[in-house]
Design a protein around this motif. Structure first.
Motif, PDB file in Angstrom:
ATOM      1  N   PHE A  83       0.701  -1.413  -0.014  1.00  0.00           N
ATOM      2  CA  PHE A  83       0.037  -0.029   0.113  1.00  0.00           C
ATOM      3  C   PHE A  83       0.913   1.293   0.030  1.00  0.00           C
ATOM      4  O   PHE A  83       0.504   2.326  -0.376  1.00  0.00           O
ATOM      5  CB  PHE A  83      -1.094  -0.012   1.100  1.00  0.00           C
ATOM      6  CG  PHE A  83      -1.817  -0.963   1.231  1.00  0.00           C
ATOM      7  CD1 PHE A  83      -3.167  -0.815   0.223  1.00  0.00           C
ATOM      8  CD2 PHE A  83      -1.972  -2.094   1.824  1.00  0.00           C
ATOM      9  CE1 PHE A  83      -4.303  -1.754   0.243  1.00  0.00           C
ATOM     10  CE2 PHE A  83      -3.052  -3.135   1.808  1.00  0.00           C
ATOM     11  CZ  PHE A  83      -4.125  -3.032   0.883  1.00  0.00           C
ATOM     12  N   CYS A  84       2.084   0.985   0.707  1.00  0.00           N
ATOM     13  CA  CYS A  84       2.802   2.400   0.697  1.00  0.00           C
ATOM     14  C   CYS A  84       3.719   2.195  -0.837  1.00  0.00           C
ATOM     15  O   CYS A  84       3.784   3.557  -1.378  1.00  0.00           O
ATOM     16  CB  CYS A  84       4.070   2.105   1.414  1.00  0.00           C
ATOM     17  SG  CYS A  84       3.206   2.224   3.204  1.00  0.00           S
ATOM     18  N   TRP A  85       4.082   1.229  -1.379  1.00  0.00           N
ATOM     19  CA  TRP A  85       4.537   1.114  -2.769  1.00  0.00           C
ATOM     20  C   TRP A  85       3.781   1.662  -3.916  1.00  0.00           C
ATOM     21  O   TRP A  85       4.442   2.125  -4.821  1.00  0.00           O
ATOM     22  CB  TRP A  85       5.253   0.010  -2.910  1.00  0.00           C
ATOM     23  CG  TRP A  85       6.296  -0.521  -1.859  1.00  0.00           C
ATOM     24  CD1 TRP A  85       7.033   0.044  -1.089  1.00  0.00           C
ATOM     25  CD2 TRP A  85       6.662  -1.954  -1.520  1.00  0.00           C
ATOM     26  NE1 TRP A  85       7.883  -0.310   0.013  1.00  0.00           N
ATOM     27  CE2 TRP A  85       7.726  -1.834  -0.568  1.00  0.00           C
ATOM     28  CE3 TRP A  85       6.355  -3.286  -2.082  1.00  0.00           C
ATOM     29  CZ2 TRP A  85       8.278  -3.020   0.096  1.00  0.00           C
ATOM     30  CZ3 TRP A  85       7.063  -4.391  -1.565  1.00  0.00           C
ATOM     31  CH2 TRP A  85       7.751  -4.225  -0.634  1.00  0.00           C
ATOM     32  N   PHE A  86       2.545   1.352  -3.725  1.00  0.00           N
ATOM     33  CA  PHE A  86       1.560   1.838  -4.898  1.00  0.00           C
ATOM     34  C   PHE A  86       0.571   2.439  -4.653  1.00  0.00           C
ATOM     35  O   PHE A  86      -0.085   2.647  -5.550  1.00  0.00           O
ATOM     36  CB  PHE A  86       0.988   0.143  -5.476  1.00  0.00           C
ATOM     37  CG  PHE A  86       2.081  -0.774  -5.698  1.00  0.00           C
ATOM     38  CD1 PHE A  86       3.053  -0.719  -6.885  1.00  0.00           C
ATOM     39  CD2 PHE A  86       2.517  -1.955  -4.821  1.00  0.00           C
ATOM     40  CE1 PHE A  86       4.007  -1.556  -7.210  1.00  0.00           C
ATOM     41  CE2 PHE A  86       3.560  -2.684  -5.230  1.00  0.00           C
ATOM     42  CZ  PHE A  86       4.218  -2.686  -6.432  1.00  0.00           C
ATOM     43  N   GLY A 427       9.947   3.144  13.384  1.00  0.00           N
ATOM     44  CA  GLY A 427      10.792   3.280  11.831  1.00  0.00           C
ATOM     45  C   GLY A 427       9.982   3.689  10.861  1.00  0.00           C
ATOM     46  O   GLY A 427      10.195   4.369   9.975  1.00  0.00           O
ATOM     47  N   GLY A 428       8.576   3.234  10.848  1.00  0.00           N
ATOM     48  CA  GLY A 428       7.744   3.637   9.557  1.00  0.00           C
ATOM     49  C   GLY A 428       7.506   5.166   9.698  1.00  0.00           C
ATOM     50  O   GLY A 428       7.546   5.738   8.388  1.00  0.00           O
ATOM     51  N   LEU A 429       7.111   5.411  10.707  1.00  0.00           N
ATOM     52  CA  LEU A 429       6.875   6.913  10.893  1.00  0.00           C
ATOM     53  C   LEU A 429       8.092   7.913  10.728  1.00  0.00           C
ATOM     54  O   LEU A 429       7.916   8.704   9.969  1.00  0.00           O
ATOM     55  CB  LEU A 429       6.403   7.361  12.369  1.00  0.00           C
ATOM     56  CG  LEU A 429       5.092   6.996  12.800  1.00  0.00           C
ATOM     57  CD1 LEU A 429       4.899   7.525  14.461  1.00  0.00           C
ATOM     58  CD2 LEU A 429       4.131   7.841  11.978  1.00  0.00           C
ATOM     59  N   ALA A 430       9.283   7.419  11.007  1.00  0.00           N
ATOM     60  CA  ALA A 430      10.678   8.270  10.566  1.00  0.00           C
ATOM     61  C   ALA A 430      10.406   8.309   8.995  1.00  0.00           C
ATOM     62  O   ALA A 430      11.158   9.209   8.633  1.00  0.00           O
ATOM     63  CB  ALA A 430      11.701   7.534  11.235  1.00  0.00           C
ATOM     64  N   SER A 432       8.267   8.280   6.819  1.00  0.00           N
ATOM     65  CA  SER A 432       7.089   8.798   6.057  1.00  0.00           C
ATOM     66  C   SER A 432       7.298  10.313   6.241  1.00  0.00           C
ATOM     67  O   SER A 432       6.579  11.111   5.461  1.00  0.00           O
ATOM     68  CB  SER A 432       5.784   8.578   6.637  1.00  0.00           C
ATOM     69  OG  SER A 432       5.640   9.159   8.031  1.00  0.00           O
ATOM     70  N   ASN A 433       8.271  10.725   7.160  1.00  0.00           N
ATOM     71  CA  ASN A 433       8.738  12.277   7.279  1.00  0.00           C
ATOM     72  C   ASN A 433       9.721  12.536   6.195  1.00  0.00           C
ATOM     73  O   ASN A 433      10.889  12.118   6.482  1.00  0.00           O
ATOM     74  CB  ASN A 433       9.131  12.543   8.598  1.00  0.00           C
ATOM     75  CG  ASN A 433       9.208  14.083   9.073  1.00  0.00           C
ATOM     76  OD1 ASN A 433       9.769  14.709   8.211  1.00  0.00           O
ATOM     77  ND2 ASN A 433       8.535  14.711   9.961  1.00  0.00           N
ATOM     78  N   THR A 434       9.521  13.481   5.586  1.00  0.00           N
ATOM     79  CA  THR A 434      10.487  13.883   4.470  1.00  0.00           C
ATOM     80  C   THR A 434      11.914  14.493   5.167  1.00  0.00           C
ATOM     81  O   THR A 434      12.954  14.546   4.569  1.00  0.00           O
ATOM     82  CB  THR A 434      10.064  14.849   3.391  1.00  0.00           C
ATOM     83  OG1 THR A 434       9.739  16.079   4.154  1.00  0.00           O
ATOM     84  CG2 THR A 434       8.997  14.168   2.584  1.00  0.00           C
ATOM     85  N   ALA A 648      11.862  -0.584   4.170  1.00  0.00           N
ATOM     86  CA  ALA A 648      10.788  -1.033   3.444  1.00  0.00           C
ATOM     87  C   ALA A 648      10.042   0.297   2.996  1.00  0.00           C
ATOM     88  O   ALA A 648       9.284   0.351   1.618  1.00  0.00           O
ATOM     89  CB  ALA A 648       9.703  -2.128   4.197  1.00  0.00           C
ATOM     90  N   ILE A 649       9.595   1.141   3.904  1.00  0.00           N
ATOM     91  CA  ILE A 649       8.881   2.477   3.305  1.00  0.00           C
ATOM     92  C   ILE A 649       9.667   3.111   2.397  1.00  0.00           C
ATOM     93  O   ILE A 649       9.323   3.850   1.227  1.00  0.00           O
ATOM     94  CB  ILE A 649       8.588   3.146   4.730  1.00  0.00           C
ATOM     95  CG1 ILE A 649       7.594   2.191   5.654  1.00  0.00           C
ATOM     96  CG2 ILE A 649       7.617   4.257   3.956  1.00  0.00           C
ATOM     97  CD1 ILE A 649       6.377   1.608   4.998  1.00  0.00           C
ATOM     98  N   GLU A 650      11.091   3.268   2.665  1.00  0.00           N
ATOM     99  CA  GLU A 650      11.953   4.166   1.726  1.00  0.00           C
ATOM    100  C   GLU A 650      11.865   3.793   0.418  1.00  0.00           C
ATOM    101  O   GLU A 650      11.943   4.411  -0.800  1.00  0.00           O
ATOM    102  CB  GLU A 650      13.404   4.092   2.171  1.00  0.00           C
ATOM    103  CG  GLU A 650      13.618   4.912   3.466  1.00  0.00           C
ATOM    104  CD  GLU A 650      13.579   6.396   3.237  1.00  0.00           C
ATOM    105  OE1 GLU A 650      14.631   6.864   3.217  1.00  0.00           O
ATOM    106  OE2 GLU A 650      12.491   6.901   3.358  1.00  0.00           O
TER     107      GLU A 650
END
Length: 664
Positions: A83-86, A427-430, A432-434, A648-650
């Motif tokens: 869902f983050c990737w696409f 880690g996911g929140l970090a 998501s922040n640019t 993973a989010i990166e």
């Protein structure tokens, strides 16, 4: 609307506050709340056994095992990153809100499990059967006390007087199947004379009365899920029931909040997806579903999530790993946290990402979108700290929550899960922040870089997209292939980062002064789960036994690694537990305890490990194994899983350029 949402958020907020304050309220809860819950657990054992006896068949065995796989960490690791990737920026924000919900729910469930310290059905059944057998033995021998009333007399005759005083409240090191209401699992340990749950059906031949009674108790509730036969974890509340409801339910609400449900409706049923108040793309049920407004469609999905959670709850009874009170507590807690997260989940994700909604015709707390689609509208930088302060506050709250975790009545693995999930969530929140994203910094997507340099950032993105699309031919850009490549990268990164942490963290922690290191020792670790150096061997036979044990331990350590996961540590502790001769505590019950008496010569690695571990124990450091302190282990898990989710989010920036999704 907001008043109603706030009303439903209050129970979840109070429950979360109670979990954060669990350590100071532990005494009150165990004195006033645990006894009635424990009594219900004991009363419901026969119902679990009866359900298994009535419904057990091969088809249901397969169905409930498949069901159990859909409420696991591995399942969420597979389903959430795409869902983050696409999904673009909105997909990242919605997924981060869901990840925080999952992490906080897991933390709360683990806190409540160890706070109540109520056993799972198998050990509870053994406790009940053992107590009944003792009552029958006393009655047969004429040693039972005279009951004071007719009701008490009938209960004593039936062997059902099972109040808090009828059962022990502390575990025994000999076997977790010995009358242990506070023992978290029904694991059978070597040397206890017990067999597995399936093998206990034929027990009784050639055994004395006490072992026959124990075998009968084990057969009463059969643990059908393999992973739980050796699991050291308490039962109430049921985390599977909790997450089976809140994860799909909140995912539907979050998708409605970010405007993703109309896309799902169009993909599933065709038509307009409810974006214009009707006009589905077909007739009958499909047309009706396609024409639903996002809010109504989200409510339907929440109802389906409740039905799914009911099936999962029944499957937990069938598997013999929960009682009805466990399931009721899990369902109630899940509903309470859903009310809280519906109000606070997406604002938390937005604040941590340093973004504000601009336009879009709605408020982010609403359950559905407006006529124009999602309620987020355009997202702009917050103009302040860029969410870094809020991100730090969330991390601090997570650390405080872990520091206030209660100590269970016996060793359990729940705290480990809480550490892992909160680390992964942060880690996911970090990512998501640019301002804390490495990929965003390289692409020039940070807000302060875009002021006056937007053209340069756009040029970098265009150049990256051209290079990636030239290197990867169109057939290889299929979403399924990109997802497989992403998961492969995450798996490799996880192992590499874990290896680095295992080298760096022990040396880093050794630099800390002993007083400081004693201060941060995890309170949640029960002494029974700690390695302790045993007394030195006094006979030649003991020396030989220790030498052999050292060789076995070193061979296992070389092949699997010093920190090969919780299961390895539990198995090694179980091996040593059968040899424990003291008062029933597991303080020396680890493989390291067996291997600790190092030989005088010929095994320098074992000697060094033993000397270092003994020195750390004397300094007040809690040891999981002779080579792994608990503080190092928990820090490694928090950082490792946080870094894995961060990576993973990166990956979204790479995927976005390959499939043509805008990065801003």
């Amino acid at each position: 609307m907001y008043v109603t949402m706030l009303f439903f958020a209050v129970p979840g907020a109070l429950l979360l506050l109670a979990c954060i304050l669990a350590r100071p309220i532990t005494g009150y809860v165990r004195k006033h709340v645990r006894p009635p819950v424990l009594k219900l657990v004991h009363k419901q054992i026969d119902g679990v056994a009866a359900l298994q006896s009535r419904w057990r068949n091969v088809v249901l065995d397969v169905l409930v095992r498949i069901t159990a796989l859909t409420v696991t960490v591995e399942w969420y690791l597979i389903t959430l990153p795409p869902f983050c990737w696409f999904g673009g920026v909105s997909g990242v924000l919605g997924t981060m809100a869901v990840v925080q919900c999952m992490a906080v729910s897991t933390y709360m469930a683990c806190v409540l499990k160890d706070l109540l310290s109520c056993p799972r059905p198998a050990p509870a059944a053994c406790a009940v059967s053992a107590a009944r057998q003792r009552a029958r033995d006393k009655a047969t021998a004429g040693k039972a006390e005279e009951p004071t009333s007719q009701a008490a007399q009938s209960q004593a005759a039936a062997g059902l007087a099972l109040d808090g005083s009828a059962l022990p409240s502390s575990p025994s090191a000999a076997s977790l199947f010995d009358a242990l209401p506070s023992s978290p699992s029904g694991a059978v340990l070597p040397g206890s004379g017990a067999k597995g749950a399936r093998g206990s059906k034929g027990a009784g031949e050639g055994q004395d009365a006490s072992s026959s009674s124990a075998a009968a108790a084990r057969a009463a509730v059969e643990v059908l899920e393999e992973a739980y036969r050796g699991e050291i974890e308490y039962g109430a509340p049921s985390m599977h029931t909790w997450c089976a409801f809140i994860m799909p339910a909140y995912s539907a609400l979050a998708a409605a909040q970010v405007g993703g449900l109309p896309l799902l409706q169009r993909w599933l049923f065709g038509g307009s997806g409810g974006s214009s108040g009707g006009g589905g793309g077909g007739t009958g049920l499909a047309g009706w579903l396609a024409g639903l407004e996002p809010g109504a469609f989200a409510a339907l999905l929440v109802a389906l999530a409740a039905a799914w959670s009911g099936w999962v709850a029944w499957s937990r009874l069938y598997l013999g790993v929960h009682t009805k009170i466990d399931l009721a507590l899990g369902a109630a807690a899940g509903a309470a946290v859903l009310g809280l997260w519906r109000l606070a989940g997406l604002p938390m994700a937005l604040a941590a990402a340093g973004l504000l909604p601009y336009g879009g015709g709605g408020a982010i707390g609403a359950a559905g979108g407006g006529a124009g689609g999602g309620v987020l509208g355009n997202l702009v930088p917050d103009g302040g700290s860029g969410g870094v302060v809020w991100l730090a506050v969330v991390g601090l709250v997570y650390l405080v929550a872990l520091g206030s975790y209660p100590r269970p009545l016996a060793h359990s693995t729940s705290y480990e899960y809480a550490v892992i999930f909160l680390g992964a969530a942060w880690g996911g929140l970090a990512s998501s922040n640019t301002r804390t994203s490495l990929a965003a910094a390289l692409l020039g997507l940070r807000p302060e870089m875009q002021h006056g340099a937007h053209t340069a950032a756009g040029g970098r993105i265009a150049a990256l997209r051209a290079v990636l699309q030239a290197a990867v031919p169109p057939p290889l850009r299929h979403p399924l292939l990109l997802a497989i490549a992403g998961f492969t990268f995450v798996a490799v990164f996880k192992e590499l980062f874990k290896a680095v942490l295992l080298v760096v963290l022990p040396r880093l922690f050794d630099l800390a002064p002993p007083a400081l290191r004693r201060a941060w020792q995890p309170w949640a670790v029960h002494p029974s789960g700690c390695w302790r150096p045993p007394p030195p061997p006094t006979t030649r036979a003991e020396v030989v036994a220790t030498v052999e044990a050292v060789a076995v331990a070193e061979e296992a350590s070389d092949s699997k690694g010093a920190a090969g996961g919780g299961a390895t540590g539990l198995r090694s502790r179980a091996l040593a537990q059968g040899a424990a001769r003291e008062d029933g505590k597991m303080a020396a019950a680890t493989a390291g305890a067996v291997a600790a008496a190092a030989p005088k010569a010929g095994s320098s690695k074992a000697e060094r490990t033993l000397a270092r571990a003994t020195a750390l124990v004397k300094a007040g450091v809690l040891m999981k194994t002779p080579s792994l302190p608990y503080d190092v282990d928990f820090a490694r898990k928090f950082l490792n899983y946080g870094a894995v989710v961060y990576a993973a989010i990166e990956m979204r920036y790479i995927v976005w350029q390959l499939v043509g999704i805008e990065s801003t």
